[in-house]
Scaffold this active site. Structure first.
Site, PDB file in Angstrom:
ATOM      1  N   ASP A 151       0.839  -1.205   0.000  1.00 13.37           N
ATOM      2  CA  ASP A 151       0.000   0.000   0.000  1.00 13.37           C
ATOM      3  C   ASP A 151       0.870   1.251   0.000  1.00 13.37           C
ATOM      4  OD1 ASP A 151      -2.256  -1.641   0.134  1.00 13.37           O
ATOM      5  OD2 ASP A 151      -2.295  -1.593   2.333  1.00 13.37           O
ATOM      6  N   GLY A 199       3.240  -3.582  12.976  1.00 16.83           N
ATOM      7  CA  GLY A 199       1.803  -3.611  12.705  1.00 16.83           C
ATOM      8  C   GLY A 199       1.469  -2.752  11.502  1.00 16.83           C
TER       9      GLY A 199
END
Ligand SMILES: Nc1ncnc2c1ncn2[C@@H]1O[C@H](COP(=O)(O)OP(=O)(O)OP(=O)(O)O)[C@@H](O)[C@H]1O
Ligand SMILES: [Mg+2]
Length: 312
Positions: free
Chosen positions: A256, A291
């Protein structure tokens, strides 16, 4: 700066935690949960914003989880257009096993979207996309959304004079390419699945990417190769970038961030090579965090210097 609109048909609230060892049956004591916004297009919008781009994230939200997701994005000041839905936004659950450093990621299908709900996401595009802008449509489709959802986004985006980028997999990716997109960002796994070929060597990978460009299915193919870096193929341009040497804490969100870096620079009308450099730097910056923290602008700026790009 030109507006970048991202569409995320199946967003998620990402819950991440850690435990010493993952074992069946026994209770696994975990550290406190961390909540982050999740979903391809939402992540792209978050990175675009950090890099100074003007963007709007369009996505459906439902139930208490949807409200929590919306709240997290408000805290980040991310401009959003939320489409209210009857179902409940999904949660994704990831667990880092501390004894081995392995990540276990559990992904739910997401709420069923009614036709009026996914149509409303497409309509938001017509309302908010600006001619000359970029539309990024990204991620898995929830139950109820048609397999040609990304393809419909591509058609609508082009109808209003926007360029369109897609990051998807399986049939929805194939459908989007059939409609034609300006940029596609497959991972090697996704391109293998699309072509049914092993794509073991660079010549095979280039041939597959060139075929997409030649057939008019994609203007630019940004093929991300995980730990091997990336290839970029467009009409008249073929570039290779080895991975940026950084210590890898996580690979979550690397794709992304790569796409966001590319689009941010392309939307400003800068050359492809500059866009590729920023995309590579953004993906490397995403590897540093834990994360779904994605990348920091200061890391992207610093790592741009470490990217090496070769013409093929
Ligand atoms: N282990 C790694 N070491 C170095 N760079 C990496 C690593 N993993 C990812 N990257 C960088 O991040 C980019 C995107 O990663 P990748 O190809 O895995 O895409 P992805 O979209 O995250 O994958 P997928 O959607 O299949 O999970 C790569 O092109 C590379 O620049
Ligand atoms: Mg990906």
């Amino acid at each position: 700066m030109t507006r970048i609109l991202t569409i995320t048909p199946n967003p998620a609230l990402d819950l991440s935690t850690t435990t010493e060892t993952v074992r069946d049956t026994s209770k696994l004591r975990c550290t406190a949960a961390r909540f982050d916004p999740g979903g391809g297009g939402i992540n792209v919008a978050r990175v675009v914003r950090r890099l100074g781009g003007d963007c709007l994230a369009v996505f459906p939200v439902g139930g208490a989880t949807g409200q929590r997701l919306r709240g997290l994005l408000e805290e980040e000041d991310l401009p959003c257009h939320c489409v209210d839905i009857a179902g409940e936004t999904r949660e994704s659950f990831s667990v880092r096993e501390r004894s081995t450093g392995r990540d276990f990621r559990f992904v739910l299908p997401g709420p069923e979207l009614a036709p009026a709900e996914w149509q409303a996401c497409l309509d938001a595009l017509a309302t908010h996309a600006r001619p000359g802008g970029f539309v990024v449509t990204s991620g898995s489709l929830p139950p109820g959304a048609p397999a040609d959802f990304h393809a419909r986004v591509a058609q609508r985006a082009r109808a209003v004079g926007c360029r369109v980028a897609v990051d998807a997999s399986g049939l929805p990716l194939a459908e989007a390419l059939r409609a034609g997109v300006d940029l596609v960002k497959p991972s090697l796994r996704e391109l293998r699945e699309l072509t049914g070929l092993p794509l073991a060597t660079e010549p095979e990978r280039l041939a597959a990417a060139r075929a997409l460009v030649r057939d008019g299915r994609a203007g630019i193919v940004a093929l991300s190769l995980g730990a091997e870096g990336a290839l970029l193929v467009g009409a008249g341009t073929e570039l290779r970038a080895p991975p940026v040497p950084v210590e890898v804490a996580t690979t979550v969100g690397a794709g992304d961030s790569f796409l966001a870096g590319l689009i941010c620079v392309l939307a400003c009308g800068e050359p492809l090579e500059e866009a590729f450099r920023t995309g590579m730097a953004a993906s490397a910056a995403a590897l540093l965090g834990l994360g779904t923290t994605l990348c920091r602008a200061s890391d992207v700026r610093r790592l741009r210097e470490a990217v090496t790009i070769a013409r093929i």
